[in-house]
Design a protein around this motif. Structure first.
Motif, mmCIF file in Angstrom:
data_model
loop_
_atom_site.group_PDB
_atom_site.id
_atom_site.type_symbol
_atom_site.label_atom_id
_atom_site.label_comp_id
_atom_site.label_asym_id
_atom_site.label_seq_id
_atom_site.Cartn_x
_atom_site.Cartn_y
_atom_site.Cartn_z
ATOM 1 N N GLU A 330 0.805 -1.224 0.000
ATOM 2 C CA GLU A 330 0.000 0.000 0.000
ATOM 3 C C GLU A 330 0.839 1.274 0.000
ATOM 4 O O GLU A 330 0.641 2.153 -0.847
ATOM 5 C CB GLU A 330 -0.974 0.004 1.182
ATOM 6 N N PRO A 331 1.795 1.447 0.926
ATOM 7 C CA PRO A 331 2.564 2.699 0.914
ATOM 8 C C PRO A 331 3.390 2.895 -0.346
ATOM 9 O O PRO A 331 3.539 4.024 -0.821
ATOM 10 C CB PRO A 331 3.474 2.570 2.148
ATOM 11 N N ASP A 374 2.056 10.686 1.558
ATOM 12 C CA ASP A 374 0.965 9.708 1.530
ATOM 13 C C ASP A 374 1.495 8.300 1.773
ATOM 14 O O ASP A 374 0.872 7.501 2.476
ATOM 15 C CB ASP A 374 0.240 9.762 0.177
ATOM 16 N N GLY A 375 2.651 7.999 1.169
ATOM 17 C CA GLY A 375 3.258 6.696 1.362
ATOM 18 C C GLY A 375 3.697 6.475 2.803
ATOM 19 O O GLY A 375 3.487 5.401 3.369
ATOM 20 N N LEU A 376 4.302 7.505 3.404
ATOM 21 C CA LEU A 376 4.717 7.405 4.807
ATOM 22 C C LEU A 376 3.510 7.216 5.716
ATOM 23 O O LEU A 376 3.543 6.430 6.668
ATOM 24 C CB LEU A 376 5.488 8.668 5.207
ATOM 25 N N LYS A 377 2.432 7.937 5.387
ATOM 26 C CA LYS A 377 1.206 7.795 6.174
ATOM 27 C C LYS A 377 0.639 6.383 6.047
ATOM 28 O O LYS A 377 0.190 5.782 7.023
ATOM 29 C CB LYS A 377 0.181 8.826 5.700
ATOM 30 N N GLY A 378 0.683 5.850 4.825
ATOM 31 C CA GLY A 378 0.203 4.486 4.605
ATOM 32 C C GLY A 378 1.058 3.455 5.312
ATOM 33 O O GLY A 378 0.565 2.385 5.692
ATOM 34 N N ALA A 379 2.349 3.775 5.522
ATOM 35 C CA ALA A 379 3.257 2.871 6.230
ATOM 36 C C ALA A 379 3.212 3.082 7.739
ATOM 37 O O ALA A 379 4.028 2.502 8.454
ATOM 38 C CB ALA A 379 4.682 3.067 5.722
ATOM 39 N N LYS A 380 2.266 3.917 8.183
ATOM 40 C CA LYS A 380 2.078 4.201 9.615
ATOM 41 C C LYS A 380 3.277 4.929 10.219
ATOM 42 O O LYS A 380 3.538 4.827 11.423
ATOM 43 C CB LYS A 380 1.823 2.902 10.399
ATOM 44 N N GLY A 399 -7.486 12.735 -1.166
ATOM 45 C CA GLY A 399 -6.512 11.740 -1.591
ATOM 46 C C GLY A 399 -5.730 12.090 -2.835
ATOM 47 O O GLY A 399 -4.895 11.309 -3.285
ATOM 48 N N ILE A 400 -6.002 13.259 -3.414
ATOM 49 C CA ILE A 400 -5.260 13.659 -4.625
ATOM 50 C C ILE A 400 -4.620 15.032 -4.413
ATOM 51 O O ILE A 400 -4.676 15.908 -5.274
ATOM 52 C CB ILE A 400 -6.152 13.654 -5.894
ATOM 53 N N GLY A 401 -4.008 15.187 -3.244
ATOM 54 C CA GLY A 401 -3.343 16.446 -2.935
ATOM 55 C C GLY A 401 -2.154 16.735 -3.823
ATOM 56 O O GLY A 401 -1.680 17.873 -3.875
#
Length: 433
Positions: A330-331, A374-380, A399-401
């Motif tokens: 995901e991330p 967004d990727g870092l957020k998805g990786a918690k 989600g499209i910032g």
């Protein structure tokens, strides 16, 4: 063939949950879903067809090195690292394991044997890429479509119930929520990877002239798009009529209960056939696409050897389990996918801005600056320090910032490209002797 390459298990389970949650707002929701779940992938096929080259060529407009780097990242991600093992795990969990006693379903040795057979079949069917149209398009796809048609006909003849009101995000903006769900299918990245298969398959039919190849690819894309749209609408309809069964957390659970209600335990065989065929065809396409690319990149390696290595790596990663694969994928996809979309959109306006590489570089810098968070957020990974700034970016909450920064970066790149072109033109001022 192209329909089956796109239609994996993820595509199978998204529309039903959309239909159930959208309820009486199903029409705008499914239209939004089709725009991104079908429209963007078709644009990617068209972009590759018109260029007559692969994804590396499109990404190479930033720079040749970036083209190779991005292509490798995408093919590894879609291939042995995430995409291929994830497809095999979904086939196991939604297909085969549903027939096992609960205490056996989680047995790692059973998963290993299943994935060994699965990847053995995938490897055999991927050995000859020129046969993919015959093997997938001629018999696997009709079997898949027939199975889905039986499921849909059962839902129409014996409807479970009536649709309910929209819930969650579908209450206020059903079209936009459907649009975002279609974006999350990740088929746009897959389309860039599958482009090489489509072009080679058409050339394998004796069509070699560039314009004719592009025309055939676009026609195939339109046919696949119509098929995908109809199937998504049919699966979404099953979700709309399933409210009486209760609300579900994911489309896999929902679809399983719909099948049980319509056909009983024997219906699980039908669902297993649908899921297995959808996963098998997508996995064959991913192995073939990755193998063809790396065979081109590494001239000394034969296609068959690369396909074998990819299948073996996919087998190893698949046995980590679906939850582990999803947590890793995901991330990474949250970073890669926006970059792919921006590259795709820029390819259609390439001539309008003079093809300046600075436009590509600027747009991608703006995109990556946001998608990395967004990727870092998805990786918690905690990103609280950046949230005050990120929340002020338009469309970030949706989600499209990355969209506005991509536009700004592209505009800055255009100005720089113009100035550099003017400087180069001025410096090249030959004098007469």
């Amino acid at each position: 063939m192209l329909f089956s390459l796109f239609f994996g298990a993820g595509n199978l389970i998204f529309p039903p949950i959309l239909g159930q949650q959208a309820g009486d707002s199903f029409v705008p929701a499914i239209i939004g879903f089709i725009l991104t779940g079908v429209g963007l992938p078709l644009l990617a096929v068209v972009a590759v067809a018109l260029s007559g080259r692969d994804m590396q060529h499109l990404a190479g407009r930033v720079s040749p090195r970036f083209g190779i780097f991005f292509a490798i990242i995408v093919y590894v991600s879609l291939g042995p690292a995430m995409g291929i093992p994830r497809v095999a795990n979904v086939a196991y969990e939604m297909g085969f394991s549903s027939f096992l006693p609960s205490h056996h379903a989680s047995n790692p040795w059973i998963l290993f044997v299943y994935t060994l057979i699965f990847f053995g079949s995938v490897f055999w069917m991927s050995l000859n890429p020129s046969k993919l149209v015959e093997r997938i398009g001629s018999w696997l796809t009709p079997m898949l479509l027939l199975s889905i048609a039986l499921l849909f006909i059962g839902g129409v003849l014996y409807p479970i119930g009536e649709g309910g009101p929209a819930i969650n995000e579908y209450v206020e903006s059903p079209g936009f929520k459907g649009f975002m769900n279609g974006y999350l299918t990740m088929d746009t990245i897959a389309a860039l990877a599958f482009g090489i298969i489509v072009l080679n398959s058409i050339r394998g039919q004796g069509v070699t002239e560039k314009r004719a190849v592009a025309k055939a690819a676009i026609q195939a894309g339109l046919i696949a798009g119509i098929g995908l749209s109809l199937v998504y609408a049919a699966l979404g309809y099953l979700g709309v009529t399933s409210v009486s069964l209760g609300y579900f957390k994911n489309g896999g659970q929902l679809l399983t209960d719909v099948v049980l209600h319509l056909f009983g335990r024997s219906g699980l065989i039908l669902l297993a056939v649908i899921v297995t065929l959808a996963c098998l065809t997508t996995c064959i396409g991913l192995v073939s696409a990755c193998s063809q690319y790396f065979a081109t990149l590494m001239k000394g390696m034969a296609y068959n050897r690369i396909a074998l290595v990819i299948c073996l790596l996919g087998l190893l990663v698949a046995n980590l389990g679906l939850n582990k694969i999803l947590s890793i994928s995901e991330p990474i996809l949250l970073v890669i996918y926006p970059v792919a979309i921006v590259l795709l959109l820029l390819s259609f306006v390439h001539k309008w801005f003079g093809g300046y590489s600075q436009v590509y570089a600027g747009a991608l810098i703006g995109t990556v600056l946001i998608s990395l968070f967004d990727g870092l957020k998805g990786a918690k990974v905690p990103i609280e320090f950046a949230l005050p700034v990120l929340r002020h970016i338009p469309l970030y909450a949706e989600g499209i910032g990355w969209f506005i920064p991509a536009l700004a970066g592209g505009a800055i790149g255009y100005v720089i490209g113009k100035l550099m072109a003017a400087r180069d033109k001025q410096s090249f001022n030959p004098t007469k002797n």
